[in-house]
Enzyme design. Sequence first.
Site, short mmCIF file in Angstrom:
data_model
loop_
_atom_site.label_atom_id
_atom_site.label_comp_id
_atom_site.label_asym_id
_atom_site.label_seq_id
_atom_site.Cartn_x
_atom_site.Cartn_y
_atom_site.Cartn_z
N GLU A 110 0.86 -1.19 0.00
CA GLU A 110 0.00 0.00 0.00
C GLU A 110 0.90 1.24 0.00
OE1 GLU A 110 -3.54 -2.09 2.64
OE2 GLU A 110 -1.86 -1.13 3.65
N ASP A 139 -0.03 0.13 10.72
CA ASP A 139 0.35 -1.08 11.44
C ASP A 139 1.74 -1.57 11.09
OD1 ASP A 139 -1.41 -1.69 13.41
OD2 ASP A 139 -2.21 -3.49 12.48
N LYS A 284 -6.36 -6.03 11.62
CA LYS A 284 -7.07 -4.76 11.43
C LYS A 284 -8.03 -4.47 12.59
CE LYS A 284 -10.17 -2.39 8.20
NZ LYS A 284 -10.95 -2.54 6.94
N ASP A 308 -10.57 1.95 4.07
CA ASP A 308 -9.27 1.37 3.76
C ASP A 308 -8.43 2.42 3.04
OD1 ASP A 308 -9.97 -1.02 4.89
OD2 ASP A 308 -10.51 -1.99 2.99
N ASP A 448 -15.01 -7.56 10.35
CA ASP A 448 -16.07 -6.59 10.09
C ASP A 448 -17.44 -7.25 10.08
OD1 ASP A 448 -15.45 -8.00 7.77
OD2 ASP A 448 -14.49 -6.29 6.81
#
Length: 736
Positions: A110, A139, A284, A308, A448
């Site tokens: 990312e 993280d 997460k 995200d 989630d």
Amino acid sequence: MGRVEYSPLFETRRCRGRFIYRSFAISLFVAICFIWHYRFSHITKGEDGNWAWLGMLASELWFGFYWVLTQALRWNLVFRQPFKNRLSQRYEKKLPRVDIFVCTADPDIEPAMMVINTVLSVMAYDYPTEKLSVYLSDDAGSQITFYALLEASNFAKHWVPFCKRFKVEPRSPSAYFKSLVSSGYPTDPSQAKELGNIKKLYDEMEKRIEDATKFGEVAKEARLKHMGFSQWDSYSSRRDHDTILQILLHRKDHNNSKDVDGFVLPALVYLAREKRPQYFHNFKAGAMNSLLRVSSNISNGKIILNVDCDMYSNNSQSVRDALCFFMDEEKGQEIAYVQFPQTFENATKNDLYGGSLTSILEVEFPGLDGYGGPLYAGTGCFHKRESLCGMKFSDQYCNDWNSEDDQFKEANLQELEQQSKVLASCNYEENTLWGKEMGLKYGCPVEDVITGLSIQCQGWKSVYYNPPRKAFLGLAPTTLPQTLVQHKRWSEGDLQILLSKYSPAWYGFGRINFGLQMGYSVYCLWAPNCLATLYYSIIPSLYLLKGIPLFPKISSPWFIPFAYVIVGETTYSLLEFFFCGGTFQGWWNDQRIWLYKRTSSYLFACIDTILKLFGFSESTFTITTKVTEEDASKRHEKEIMEFGTSSPMLTVLATLALLNLFCFLSVLKDAILGEGDIGAYETMGLQVLLCGFLVFINLPIYQGLFLRKDNGRLPSSIAIKSIVFALGVFISFIFT
């Protein structure tokens, strides 16, 4: 005086054509029952193929049962429409604070530029900036990401006022500059001049960040300019470091809190929670719970948006859209979260990998909304802080939007940072309800979904809103292996939910609507679909070789229900896809990916789940890469399927494709040479049709095995293994 008429902040309308669809669904179910009856009544007539017949019966019982479950997603569709003008008229001076969480976990997968474009897009919402706070959870604890956010905090002083002055859409700088290529540059001289200036600032910022990324470290001069870098002095690795927390922008910092026009910017906070090797960090979900606690100490917004890092804001009105649901005087009290769809900007016209999730987002989520709300998808979701932190809903609950606590205004920024660091420490959650009854739930790769289910079981409802201008745009997988890995993670997590204490079958029983239970079960049973699908993809084709029919002959009355189900379901599927804005080629691609997921991703998800149940494997969290090589990107744009790497899932797909090809060619050879019984083809017409369908839909695999020369083809190792496996099964079946 007359009674003031209530004007809702949103309306709900039901889908038209429900009677037509329900009539069709009932007729299809009747045909399915006839198929079941045919299988049961003809078991003893299967002769040599008796065991295969029983397998067909089991598969069709499963397909029918699963189809019944899916009807919950299409039986009662509802669509929402908020009224932002009414919201502004009533609450413009009383709008609540909103905390926005952006999560990233790996700077290699990312990239920092992608992350800060998402951050900048949510900082520029059309909303009072003093009531916005943006938190980035890193993280990986990367200095590069922190440096990029520091650069973004300076660029925001120019970008946010530019967006609001000229009503820019979208408000991700990168996406906005790209959109100018197709939409054209502004003709207004003042805007054109400012655009040139801000584009220059962006390019300069991008170069500095890309240089730091390239060299793997931040320049010494940049490190000396900000004291925040000193927090990395005790940093050992991604999994071993202290809490790193830095408030980069805040209204209490009078020297560094305003944009170039003199207006206060949204608060901006960087957080890398403490990591130690001896503590399990819960992926997460753990990061989100740390953000919940830290934000409660700094801004304590009543509404929380989580996105995200690759899902930038594409609609500056999204916050106001969500608030129309939360702040409605009659129905808003019971709403816990508002879920927006995950939409992808890099999907091709015909959506080669089915990454747009068209049917799920356009049909199935509105169907869930008709029974009390959609599931929580993990991104693009606005929450009430209270419901996310474990509060149960009751009829006495009343949210007072007029009260805004500012209980920490006496503390300075340094004190706020030190107080907040403790809340993100490894041992803070020990002997607490975090991860169990508070915050996001632990113990599952799709945290989630169980979190959303738990919230709904506490009496809350949720809402799904799909605006004309998409609220968020992200990146879908651009290769077949990425797609398969993503769906393996999703289906594996959903199956784990089914087998856990949070299973909708028993945890949701009596707590949520039965239709919503069925809807959750559809996703929880994704993975077990592999068994019936694999059976249908292998056995009928193999039994062609022995001339043993597994379906009724075309002249038989029993052929009618099979034909009706095939034609009816295929036609409906195609019309539904057209209704969602898709193309015929897109629908065909979607059918292919449906088959590939069921025969590879879901298979390995089942295997891994069983291994975890017996303690042979541990839970992992796989991040889908957001970086694609240039050549692969070009092939993706041309809609050429990208295989590239070697993996067991691709080996399974190639083996199945070749096995069906060998069976089909064998039947074709016999028909051409007249070696087979002509009457047998009328008896086995559906088997031949099924085998031919499986061959035709696998054309990209055959091209990847034998015709393509580019780097995106199937590796030679997979070609050799799949040919050996397929030939082995083919030959052994002929001679047994």
